[in-house]
Design an enzyme around this catalytic site. Structure first.
Site, PDB file in Angstrom:
ATOM      1  N   ASP A 141      -2.771   1.092   0.032  1.00 49.19           N
ATOM      2  CA  ASP A 141      -3.203   2.297   0.740  1.00 49.19           C
ATOM      3  C   ASP A 141      -1.993   3.078   1.251  1.00 49.19           C
ATOM      4  O   ASP A 141      -0.895   2.534   1.378  1.00 49.19           O
ATOM      5  CB  ASP A 141      -4.060   1.908   1.958  1.00 49.19           C
ATOM      6  CG  ASP A 141      -5.349   1.218   1.532  1.00 49.19           C
ATOM      7  OD1 ASP A 141      -5.805   1.441   0.398  1.00 49.19           O
ATOM      8  OD2 ASP A 141      -5.887   0.458   2.360  1.00 49.19           O
TER       9      ASP A 141
HETATM   10  N1  URA Z   1      -6.200  -4.246   1.262  1.00 47.81           N
HETATM   11  C1  URA Z   1      -6.322  -3.112   1.955  1.00 47.81           C
HETATM   12  O1  URA Z   1      -7.262  -2.923   2.719  1.00 47.81           O
HETATM   13  N2  URA Z   1      -5.385  -2.163   1.768  1.00 47.81           N
HETATM   14  C2  URA Z   1      -4.327  -2.324   0.972  1.00 47.81           C
HETATM   15  O2  URA Z   1      -3.498  -1.429   0.871  1.00 47.81           O
HETATM   16  C3  URA Z   1      -4.207  -3.524   0.258  1.00 47.81           C
HETATM   17  C4  URA Z   1      -5.160  -4.472   0.415  1.00 47.81           C
END
Ligand code: URA
Length: 241
Positions: free
Chosen positions: A105
């Site tokens: 993310d």
């Molecule tokens: N899980 C998440 O919620 N976000 C990420 O970026 C990676 C794994």
């Protein structure tokens, strides 16, 4: 049979122009003989006789990089509205067909692989292959406890019907933990945490299979995997390198 300049460029020795220079400078040998002509065709059997600067060349058909992704960048190569991780890929690697392996993310940091090996990427991401991804997380809300550890270890289903496979939760304290998952569902860690009453404030991926984020790689830095790292990754994915 393949051209020696192409073999070296594909293996990460530089752009075609840089490889041409290597050859011109007499730094490339085949079976002990200096090769200056990039057009020379090398057979598959002779590939392991190529050396650069006196060392046996590391020849691969694909390239894989490790990036220490900083927060604030989306895992995409182009976007009209957001900063992307493309800006950490040096110009010379930009036309090598590299794509990010899975997605972190925008606010997540840490280990992100980029590769032009589609099969490798698929195996790392697919739950079928069970490749571990480990995250360091700091949460707020309800503190974690032993019951969560057990729940995560068994796997669970959330209200929207999503099922999470067994995951290993190791608590540092009620708000800080390490979580290892073997799949890569959308916002997986945040949704797992949220469904048990807490919000992820900080998230960093620190490991994929046996491959750990290099502690010497500053946020925003990228480098080619070492031979040892490639070996680990390809063998975890049960692929020949
Ligand atoms: N899980 C998440 O919620 N976000 C990420 O970026 C990676 C794994």
């Amino acid at each position: 049979m393949e051209r020696i300049d192409k073999i070296l460029a594909k293996s990460g020795y530089g752009t075609r122009r840089e490889v041409k220079r290597l050859l011109k400078e007499g730094r490339v040998e085949l079976a002990g003989e200096i090769i200056t002509d990039g057009g020379l065709k090398v057979s598959l059997q002779s590939i392991n006789q190529i050396s650069v600067d006196g060392n046996q060349a590391e020849i691969h058909n694909s390239l894989t990089f490790m990036l220490n992704k900083p927060p604030g960048f989306i895992t995409a190569l182009t976007d009209t509205r957001h900063d992307t991780i493309a800006e950490f890929i040096p110009q010379k690697w930009q036309n090598k067909g590299l794509v990010p392996v899975g997605r972190l993310d925008k606010d997540t940091e840490g280990l992100l692989l980029l590769t032009n090996d589609g099969q490798l990427s698929h195996r790392i991401c697919s739950p079928k292959w069970g490749i571990e991804k480990e995250y360091h997380l700091i949460t707020q809300g309800r503190p974690f406890d032993q019951q969560d550890v057990e729940k995560f270890a068994q796997g669970f289903k959330i209200l929207d019907g999503t099922e999470f496979k067994p995951a290993k939760l190791e608590l540092v304290d009620g708000f800080e933990a390490y979580l290892t998952v073997c799949e890569g569902q959308y916002h997986q860690v945040k949704r797992m945490a949220k469904s048990t009453g807490r919000e992820v404030k900080y998230l960093k991926r620190i490991r994929i299979a046996d491959l750990e984020l290099d502690p010497d790689l500053a946020p925003g830095e990228i480098r080619i995997l070492t031979e040892a790292e490639r070996t680990k990754l390809y063998s975890a994915c049960r692929l020949a390198d």
